[in-house]
Scaffold this motif. Structure first.
Motif, short mmCIF file in Angstrom:
data_model
loop_
_atom_site.label_atom_id
_atom_site.label_comp_id
_atom_site.label_asym_id
_atom_site.label_seq_id
_atom_site.Cartn_x
_atom_site.Cartn_y
_atom_site.Cartn_z
N GLY A 75 43.29 30.70 52.45
CA GLY A 75 44.52 31.43 52.79
C GLY A 75 44.18 32.75 53.45
O GLY A 75 44.74 33.78 53.12
N GLY A 76 43.26 32.69 54.39
CA GLY A 76 42.72 33.92 55.03
C GLY A 76 43.74 34.67 55.87
O GLY A 76 43.52 35.84 56.18
N ALA A 144 39.56 34.78 47.91
CA ALA A 144 40.97 34.77 48.32
C ALA A 144 41.63 36.08 47.93
O ALA A 144 41.32 36.65 46.88
CB ALA A 144 41.71 33.60 47.66
N ARG A 145 42.53 36.54 48.81
CA ARG A 145 43.31 37.75 48.53
C ARG A 145 44.77 37.47 48.90
O ARG A 145 45.04 36.92 49.98
CB ARG A 145 42.78 38.92 49.38
N ALA A 146 45.67 37.83 48.02
CA ALA A 146 47.12 37.76 48.29
C ALA A 146 47.60 36.37 48.67
O ALA A 146 48.38 36.20 49.61
CB ALA A 146 47.49 38.76 49.39
N LYS A 171 42.52 41.15 43.56
CA LYS A 171 43.85 41.35 42.98
C LYS A 171 44.23 42.81 42.90
O LYS A 171 43.37 43.70 42.98
CB LYS A 171 43.83 40.77 41.55
N GLY A 172 45.53 43.06 42.68
CA GLY A 172 46.01 44.40 42.40
C GLY A 172 46.15 44.58 40.89
O GLY A 172 45.47 43.90 40.11
N LYS A 173 47.08 45.46 40.53
CA LYS A 173 47.24 45.82 39.11
C LYS A 173 47.58 44.62 38.22
O LYS A 173 47.20 44.56 37.06
CB LYS A 173 48.35 46.86 39.00
N SER A 174 48.30 43.64 38.81
CA SER A 174 48.73 42.49 38.00
C SER A 174 47.56 41.58 37.62
O SER A 174 47.74 40.62 36.86
CB SER A 174 49.75 41.66 38.78
N GLY A 175 46.38 41.88 38.16
CA GLY A 175 45.22 41.01 37.96
C GLY A 175 44.91 40.73 36.50
O GLY A 175 44.57 39.60 36.14
N GLU A 176 45.06 41.75 35.67
CA GLU A 176 44.67 41.61 34.27
C GLU A 176 45.50 40.52 33.57
O GLU A 176 44.97 39.64 32.89
CB GLU A 176 44.85 42.96 33.58
N GLU A 177 46.81 40.62 33.78
CA GLU A 177 47.74 39.63 33.20
C GLU A 177 47.43 38.23 33.76
O GLU A 177 47.41 37.24 33.03
CB GLU A 177 49.15 39.97 33.68
N GLU A 178 47.23 38.18 35.08
CA GLU A 178 46.97 36.89 35.74
C GLU A 178 45.68 36.26 35.22
O GLU A 178 45.60 35.05 35.03
CB GLU A 178 46.84 37.08 37.25
#
Ligand code: SAM
Length: 236
Positions: A75-76, A144-146, A171-178
């Protein structure tokens, strides 16, 4: 772009004149094509360098790209993070897979403009490409990003990763939960240890999380499932 040089110094990257020119041509081509198709919401030069180029290169602080041969960017889109990594590590054999034809056309043009060698740009859904023998369980690093949340992304990326290779999720901030939600998917797909890295973008100061997930053995036959099913029923 004095700040750009400083940012790169902080992550141990030095560019020669050719690589500097490749980044400026990348910027100009991105902004020019963005007028006729939707590639990015970020067009101001400083922001593209920070939020696309520098952000993509954070992966190189988390894994030794000098020792990597094959890299797949799933998904580049407009080339992030694969193309900035390829510019900085020209020895990489890069494959970018994306389901959107227009973005693939942009990437084909970009690769020629930047005179990049050993870049393969593929218009396919990841779920389909990962069933092909030349892609399945093949790549040293899959990144992969976004693209999707981690429980879904695991099923799009780990099937491309070779045994003892890694999947890198940017990832951004949500990474931990994900990451917590993706524990079951990672186990099912024969992912292993997770190595995690935290960053802040230098001026905007937003959080970035980079997860490096090992692959312990080949992908089970049942995966990846069909497009649609993965998103509707993410692995638990
Ligand atoms: N990675 C780029 C970035 O960070 O700027 C692009 C992000 S864009 C929001 C998501 C991209 O993933 C789109 O270009 C879309 O076509 C692609 N994509 C989403 N799901 C996909 C799939 N299952 N297979 C291949 N490409 C996919």
């Amino acid at each position: 772009m004095t700040d750009w040089k400083r940012w790169l110094r902080d992550i141990n990257i030095t560019l020669d004149d050719t690589q500097e020119r490749q980044f400026s041509t990348y910027y100009e081509t991105l902004v020019a094509w963005n007028q006729k198709m939707n590639l990015t919401g970020i067009t101001e030069e400083y922001e593209v360098y920070e939020k696309h180029f520098y952000d993509s290169l954070l992966a190189s602080c988390c894994y030794p790209f000098m020792n990597v041969s094959t890299l797949a960017d799933i998904g580049g889109g407009a080339g992030f993070p694969g193309i900035p990594l390829k510019i900085c590590f020209p020895h990489l054999q890069l494959t970018v897979i994306d389901a959107t034809k227009k973005r693939i056309q942009f990437l084909q043009h970009l690769v020629k403009e930047l005179a990049l060698e050993n870049v393969n740009v593929i218009h396919m859904r990841a779920e389909d490409a990962a069933r092909e023998v030349n892609h399945r369980d093949h790549y040293d690093v899959v990144i992969a990003r976004a693209v999707a949340k981690m429980p879904v992304l695991a099923e799009l990326c780990l099937p491309f990763t070779r045994t003892n290779g890694v999947w890198i999720a940017m990832k951004g901030k949500s990474g931990e939960e994900e990451k917590i939600a993706a524990a079951g998917a990672i186990q099912t797909l024969n992912g292993g240890e997770i190595d995690q890295h935290y960053f802040e973008l230098p001026t905007e100061a937003s959080d970035r999380r980079v997860y490096v997930i090992g692959k312990t053995k080949g992908t089970p036959k049942a995966y990846p499932r069909k497009a649609g099913t993965i998103e509707k029923k993410p692995l638990q």
